[in-house]
Design a protein around this motif. Structure first.
Motif, PDB file in Angstrom:
ATOM      1  N   LEU A 148      20.598  98.919  27.804  1.00 16.75           N
ATOM      2  CA  LEU A 148      21.288  98.727  29.072  1.00 16.75           C
ATOM      3  C   LEU A 148      20.833  97.465  29.791  1.00 16.75           C
ATOM      4  N   GLU A 149      19.769  96.836  29.281  1.00 16.53           N
ATOM      5  CA  GLU A 149      19.321  95.548  29.812  1.00 16.53           C
ATOM      6  C   GLU A 149      19.708  94.401  28.876  1.00 16.53           C
ATOM      7  N   GLY A 150      20.520  94.732  27.897  1.00 15.09           N
ATOM      8  CA  GLY A 150      20.950  93.712  26.938  1.00 15.09           C
ATOM      9  C   GLY A 150      20.255  93.792  25.608  1.00 15.09           C
ATOM     10  N   GLY A 151      19.179  94.611  25.513  1.00 12.59           N
ATOM     11  CA  GLY A 151      18.466  94.758  24.257  1.00 12.59           C
ATOM     12  C   GLY A 151      17.992  93.427  23.701  1.00 12.59           C
ATOM     13  N   ARG A 152      18.195  93.244  22.395  1.00  7.25           N
ATOM     14  CA  ARG A 152      17.801  91.994  21.741  1.00  7.25           C
ATOM     15  C   ARG A 152      18.987  91.032  21.604  1.00  7.25           C
ATOM     16  N   SER A 153      20.041  91.278  22.331  1.00  6.32           N
ATOM     17  CA  SER A 153      21.243  90.448  22.194  1.00  6.32           C
ATOM     18  C   SER A 153      20.973  88.984  22.520  1.00  6.32           C
ATOM     19  N   TRP A 154      19.978  88.730  23.368  1.00  5.36           N
ATOM     20  CA  TRP A 154      19.682  87.355  23.748  1.00  5.36           C
ATOM     21  C   TRP A 154      19.269  86.514  22.543  1.00  5.36           C
ATOM     22  N   ILE A 155      18.670  87.154  21.540  1.00  2.74           N
ATOM     23  CA  ILE A 155      18.232  86.409  20.361  1.00  2.74           C
ATOM     24  C   ILE A 155      19.439  85.854  19.613  1.00  2.74           C
ATOM     25  N   LEU A 156      20.446  86.707  19.420  1.00  5.74           N
ATOM     26  CA  LEU A 156      21.667  86.256  18.749  1.00  5.74           C
ATOM     27  C   LEU A 156      22.347  85.160  19.554  1.00  5.74           C
ATOM     28  N   GLU A 157      22.416  85.328  20.862  1.00  7.11           N
ATOM     29  CA  GLU A 157      23.066  84.323  21.701  1.00  7.11           C
ATOM     30  C   GLU A 157      22.342  82.986  21.615  1.00  7.11           C
ATOM     31  N   MET A 158      21.003  83.033  21.558  1.00  7.66           N
ATOM     32  CA  MET A 158      20.236  81.799  21.452  1.00  7.66           C
ATOM     33  C   MET A 158      20.482  81.118  20.113  1.00  7.66           C
ATOM     34  N   MET A 159      20.612  81.906  19.056  1.00  4.98           N
ATOM     35  CA  MET A 159      20.897  81.314  17.749  1.00  4.98           C
ATOM     36  C   MET A 159      22.267  80.639  17.736  1.00  4.98           C
ATOM     37  N   ILE A 160      23.246  81.286  18.356  1.00  6.88           N
ATOM     38  CA  ILE A 160      24.606  80.754  18.362  1.00  6.88           C
ATOM     39  C   ILE A 160      24.697  79.483  19.195  1.00  6.88           C
ATOM     40  N   SER A 161      24.004  79.453  20.316  1.00  6.73           N
ATOM     41  CA  SER A 161      24.169  78.353  21.270  1.00  6.73           C
ATOM     42  C   SER A 161      23.169  77.231  21.096  1.00  6.73           C
ATOM     43  N   SER A 162      22.094  77.449  20.321  1.00  7.32           N
ATOM     44  CA  SER A 162      21.041  76.440  20.243  1.00  7.32           C
ATOM     45  C   SER A 162      20.689  76.112  18.800  1.00  7.32           C
ATOM     46  N   PRO A 163      20.957  74.884  18.335  1.00  8.40           N
ATOM     47  CA  PRO A 163      20.540  74.483  16.994  1.00  8.40           C
ATOM     48  C   PRO A 163      19.035  74.569  16.803  1.00  8.40           C
ATOM     49  N   VAL A 164      18.275  74.357  17.882  1.00  5.39           N
ATOM     50  CA  VAL A 164      16.816  74.415  17.791  1.00  5.39           C
ATOM     51  C   VAL A 164      16.358  75.814  17.424  1.00  5.39           C
ATOM     52  N   VAL A 165      16.838  76.800  18.165  1.00  2.88           N
ATOM     53  CA  VAL A 165      16.443  78.187  17.908  1.00  2.88           C
ATOM     54  C   VAL A 165      16.972  78.642  16.548  1.00  2.88           C
ATOM     55  N   LYS A 166      18.198  78.254  16.243  1.00  3.92           N
ATOM     56  CA  LYS A 166      18.803  78.687  14.984  1.00  3.92           C
ATOM     57  C   LYS A 166      17.975  78.242  13.787  1.00  3.92           C
ATOM     58  N   GLN A 167      17.586  76.978  13.760  1.00  2.00           N
ATOM     59  CA  GLN A 167      16.842  76.474  12.608  1.00  2.00           C
ATOM     60  C   GLN A 167      15.463  77.115  12.518  1.00  2.00           C
ATOM     61  N   ALA A 168      14.825  77.340  13.673  1.00  2.00           N
ATOM     62  CA  ALA A 168      13.496  77.960  13.670  1.00  2.00           C
ATOM     63  C   ALA A 168      13.538  79.374  13.103  1.00  2.00           C
ATOM     64  N   THR A 169      14.579  80.131  13.450  1.00  2.27           N
ATOM     65  CA  THR A 169      14.682  81.507  12.953  1.00  2.27           C
ATOM     66  C   THR A 169      15.152  81.550  11.514  1.00  2.27           C
ATOM     67  N   LEU A 170      16.010  80.616  11.124  1.00  2.00           N
ATOM     68  CA  LEU A 170      16.473  80.595   9.735  1.00  2.00           C
ATOM     69  C   LEU A 170      15.332  80.288   8.771  1.00  2.00           C
ATOM     70  N   CYS A 171      14.355  79.499   9.203  1.00  2.00           N
ATOM     71  CA  CYS A 171      13.178  79.235   8.368  1.00  2.00           C
ATOM     72  C   CYS A 171      12.516  80.544   7.967  1.00  2.00           C
ATOM     73  N   GLN A 172      12.281  81.374   8.970  1.00  2.00           N
ATOM     74  CA  GLN A 172      11.602  82.643   8.715  1.00  2.00           C
ATOM     75  C   GLN A 172      12.459  83.583   7.876  1.00  2.00           C
ATOM     76  N   SER A 173      13.711  83.694   8.275  1.00  2.00           N
ATOM     77  CA  SER A 173      14.583  84.660   7.632  1.00  2.00           C
ATOM     78  C   SER A 173      14.793  84.344   6.159  1.00  2.00           C
ATOM     79  N   SER A 174      15.044  83.070   5.834  1.00  2.00           N
ATOM     80  CA  SER A 174      15.294  82.711   4.444  1.00  2.00           C
ATOM     81  C   SER A 174      14.059  82.934   3.586  1.00  2.00           C
ATOM     82  N   TYR A 175      12.884  82.694   4.151  1.00  2.00           N
ATOM     83  CA  TYR A 175      11.639  82.896   3.398  1.00  2.00           C
ATOM     84  C   TYR A 175      11.445  84.366   3.032  1.00  2.00           C
ATOM     85  N   PHE A 176      11.530  85.238   4.023  1.00  2.00           N
ATOM     86  CA  PHE A 176      11.291  86.650   3.757  1.00  2.00           C
ATOM     87  C   PHE A 176      12.451  87.293   2.988  1.00  2.00           C
ATOM     88  N   PHE A 177      13.636  86.788   3.206  1.00  2.00           N
ATOM     89  CA  PHE A 177      14.774  87.289   2.436  1.00  2.00           C
ATOM     90  C   PHE A 177      14.592  86.970   0.958  1.00  2.00           C
TER      91      PHE A 177
END
Length: 564
Positions: A148-177
Motif C-alpha cells: 500500500l506504500e508502493g512496495g518495491r515498484s520504485w525499483i522497476l520505475e528507476m530501471m525504466i527511467s534511468s540508464p544508470v540504474v538499469k545498467q547497474a542492476t543488469l550487471c548483477q542480474s545477468s551474473y547470477f542468472f
C-alpha cells in the motif's frame, strides 16, 4: 540564416489538420493522428477543463525524467576532463583488466516522454524480472515495504527511467542468472561481469559530468539515481568478492550524499533533519493512485533516496570498524538514526538491513572510541581511565537495550484479517520475516557489538568469561533461532567478529554454518569471513596474538574488506 527566425517559422504553419486526436488538440500539440476518436470527457465544459489541467500537471511532474534521460545521452559529447574537485572526481575507477562490453544488445530503450517508453527487449525483460523476483529479495530479505506504500515498484520505475540504474542492476542480474545454469562456463561469466561493470562505470561517469556542468540542485533526481547506482555496484562487487574499489565506491557515495543534503539548505544553519526532509520533499511530489480514493504514495526517487541512504550509512559504519576510525559522516548519524521528535527516525536501518538503529549507533560510538584510542597511543598519551570511562558510557545503554529486547516476546505475523493478508498467506518471507527475524538479527548484532567493545578496551581476550558468553549467544542464535539459514549473509560482520574470538571447541560450529550454505558463489562474503577467522585461529598461540585487534584482522587481507 537567422536562427531565431528559423525557429519561429514552420512551413505550412497556417494549415492546421482537423484530424488530430482530442488529447493533443486540447494541449495544442502536434499530433500523429493515430487516435482521432473523441473521448467522453471532451464536453467543452468542466470535465474538459479538469482533464486539461491534469494532463498539464502530469507533464510538469515528469519533466525531470525527460531532462535526466536527455542529459545522460547528450553527455557522450562532453569532454573527458572536468575541473578538479568536481563531482566527476566521485567516479569509481574500474580495474585496468576490465574489458569493454560488446555492443548491439537489445537491452536498450529510448524515453519518449515522462510516462511512455519503448519496451525492453526480451532478454532484458527476463533479467529485470529475475532481479525483482529473485535476486533483490535474496540480497535484501528484510526489505519488505508495504504494497500500500508502493512496495518495491520504485525499483522497476528507476530501471525504466534511468540508464544508470538499469545498467547497474543488469550487471548483477545477468551474473547470477548465468550462475544459476548448471552447465555455466564460469570463466565466460566472469568476463561478462567485468565487461558489464565497465559499461556501468561509463554511464556513471557521463551522468556525473552532466551534474558537474550545473548546480546539483538542478539535477537532484539524477543525483539520487547515481547514488542508488553506486550502492548497487558496491553491493555487487562485494558479493563477487572484488574488494579493490570498495573504498572508492564508498567515498563516492558518501560525498554525493553529503552534496545532496547540502544542495537544498546549508546543513550547519538548517540542521541535518531539516535538510534531509527538504531533499525528500524536493524529490516529490508523491504519486497519486487514481481509482483508489486518491491515495498518494512516495515517488520512486523518494523511496530510492531513503533506501540508498540506509545502505550507505550501514556501509560507512561497518567500514569504520575496519579502518579503526569513526564513520565519515559520524556527526550526521545521531540525527538521522535517532527518534528525536517521537515520530520515528528519518532512516530505519532495520527495514533495510534487519538491524535496529540503536545497535549500529553504538557500533559508531565504539569505532570512534577505537579511533581515539589509536590516536592517543600514537601520541604516547593514552589515559586508560578515560578509555574505561568512555567505554562504560557506551556499554551501559547497549546492554540495557539488549536485555530489554531479549525480554520482549517475538511477535508473529497475523493473517486472514484483510485482503492483503490473503495475498501473503503463503509468502512466509514477505509476511513474517521482518516481524520476527529482524529482532533476532538485532540481538546477534548487539552481542557482536559488545565483543567489539571488549576488544577495544581490553584487547584480544578470547578466554574471558564475558567474551565466551557473547560468542556462545551468537552461535545459539545463528544455529537454532535465525531462519532461514541464508539470513547469515546479512549478519556476516557480526558472524566474523564472534568467530574470530571462538575457542577451539567452537570452531566447528562456525565452519558448519558456512558449509551448509550452497552454492559457494552465492555466499562469497560468508566464506571470506570464514577465511579471516581461520587465519586468526591458526595464529591463536603466536606471540603477537595478545596485541591483535579487530582492524588488524581485516587489514591483513590487504584491501578494505567490507563484510556487508
Amino acid at each position: 540564416m537567422d536562427i531565431t527566425l528559423s525557429r519561429g517559422h514552420r512551413p505550412n504553419s497556417t494549415i492546421r489538420s482537423s484530424n488530430g486526436c482530442w488529447t493533443c488538440r486540447l494541449r495544442r500539440k502536434k499530433c500523429d493522428e493515430n487516435r482521432p476518436e473523441k473521448p467522453e470527457w471532451m464536453d467543452g465544459g468542466v470535465r474538459q477543463e479538469e482533464m486539461g489541467e491534469r494532463l498539464k500537471r502530469e507533464v510538469k511532474e515528469n519533466a525531470h525524467l525527460r531532462r535526466e534521460f536527455r542529459a545522460v545521452h547528450i553527455s557522450n559529447d562532453l569532454p573527458e576532463t572536468t575541473a578538479p574537485g568536481s563531482l566527476d572526481d566521485l567516479e569509481p575507477r574500474p580495474d585496468p583488466s576490465i574489458v569493454r562490453l560488446q555492443r548491439g544488445t537489445d537491452c536498450t530503450f529510448l524515453r519518449k516522454d515522462g510516462r511512455n517508453s519503448v519496451p525492453f527487449g526480451r532478454p532484458c525483460t527476463v533479467l529485470i524480472t529475475f532481479y525483482l523476483e529473485n535476486l533483490f529479495p535474496f540480497l535484501f530479505p528484510f526489505y519488505s515495504p508495504s504494497p500500500l506504500e508502493g512496495g518495491r515498484s520504485w525499483i522497476l520505475e528507476m530501471m525504466i527511467s534511468s540508464p544508470v540504474v538499469k545498467q547497474a542492476t543488469l550487471c548483477q542480474s545477468s551474473y547470477f542468472f548465468a550462475l544459476s545454469q548448471e552447465n555455466a562456463n564460469h570463466h565466460a561469466i566472469w568476463e561478462m561481469v567485468l565487461a558489464q561493470t565497465q559499461d556501468a562505470f561509463g554511464i556513471l561517469r557521463q551522468s556525473l559530468q552532466v551534474i558537474n556542468s550545473s548546480s546539483i540542485k538542478e539535477h537532484l533526481h539524477g543525483a539520487v539515481r547515481i547514488m542508488a547506482s553506486i550502492m548497487q555496484i558496491q553491493r555487487f562487487v562485494v558479493t563477487i568478492l572484488c574488494f579493490d574499489n570498495c573504498q572508492t565506491h564508498l567515498n563516492a557515495g558518501l560525498a554525493l550524499f553529503k552534496q545532496i543534503l547540502e544542495s537544498i539548505n546549508a546543513v550547519e544553519s538548517e540542521g541535518i533533519v531539516s535538510c534531509f526532509n527538504a531533499v525528500v520533499n524536493h524529490l516529490g511530489p508523491s504519486t497519486r493512485i487514481e481509482y483508489a480514493q486518491d491515495i498518494y504514495i512516495q515517488s520512486a526517487e523518494q523511496a530510492a533516496f531513503r533506501f540508498s541512504s540506509a545502505l550507505l550509512i550501514f556501509d560507512d559504519i561497518i567500514a569504520s570498524t575496519v579502518l579503526q576510525d569513526q564513520p565519515k559522516l559520524y556527526d550526521y548519524y545521531r540525527c538521522l538514526l535517532s527518534d528525536i521528535n517521537g515520530t520515528g527516525p528519518l532512516i530505519n536501518l532495520e527495514a533495510v538491513v534487519g538491524c535496529q538503529n540503536w545497535v549500529l549507533l553504538h557500533i559508531c560510538e565504539i569505532s570512534a572510541l577505537d579511533g581515539w584510542k589509536k590516536q592517543c597511543k600514537g601520541a604516547g598519551n593514552l589515559d586508560v581511565i578515560e578509555l574505561v570511562r568512555r567505554a562504560t558510557a557506551i556499554k551501559g545503554p547497549l546492554e540495557a537495550h539488549l536485555i530489554r529486547l531479549e525480554s520482549e516476546p517475538l511477535a508473529s505475523a497475523q493473517g486472514g484479517s484483510s485482503l492483503l493478508d490473503s495475498f501473503n498467506i503463503n509468502n512466509h518471507q514477505q509476511s513474517k520475516l521482518p516481524v520476527s527475524q529482524s529482532r533476532l538479527a538485532t540481538r546477534v548484532w548487539a552481542h557482536a557489538a559488545l565483543l567489539y567493545l571488549t576488544i577495544v578496551v581490553s584487547g584480544w581476550q578470547p578466554a574471558s568469561v564475558e567474551v565466551r558468553y557473547h560468542v556462545g549467544r551468537v552461535i545459539d542464535l545463528l544455529t537454532h533461532e535465525i531462519s532461514p539459514a541464508a539470513l547469515l549473509r546479512t549478519m556476516v560482520w557480526s558472524f566474523c567478529v564472534a568467530g574470530r574470538l571462538a575457542e577451539p571447541e567452537q570452531e566447528a560450529h562456525f565452519r558448519r554454518m558456512v558449509l551448509t550454505l550452497q552454492p559457494p558463489t552465492v555466499f562469497g562474503t560468508i566464506r571470506k569471513a570464514l577465511e579471516i577467522m581461520e587465519n586468526v585461529w591458526k595464529d591463536r598461540d603466536t606471540s603477537n596474538s595478545a596485541s591483535r585487534d579487530l582492524a588488524t584482522c581485516f587489514k591483513s587481507q590487504g584491501d578494505l574488506v567490507l563484510l556487508v
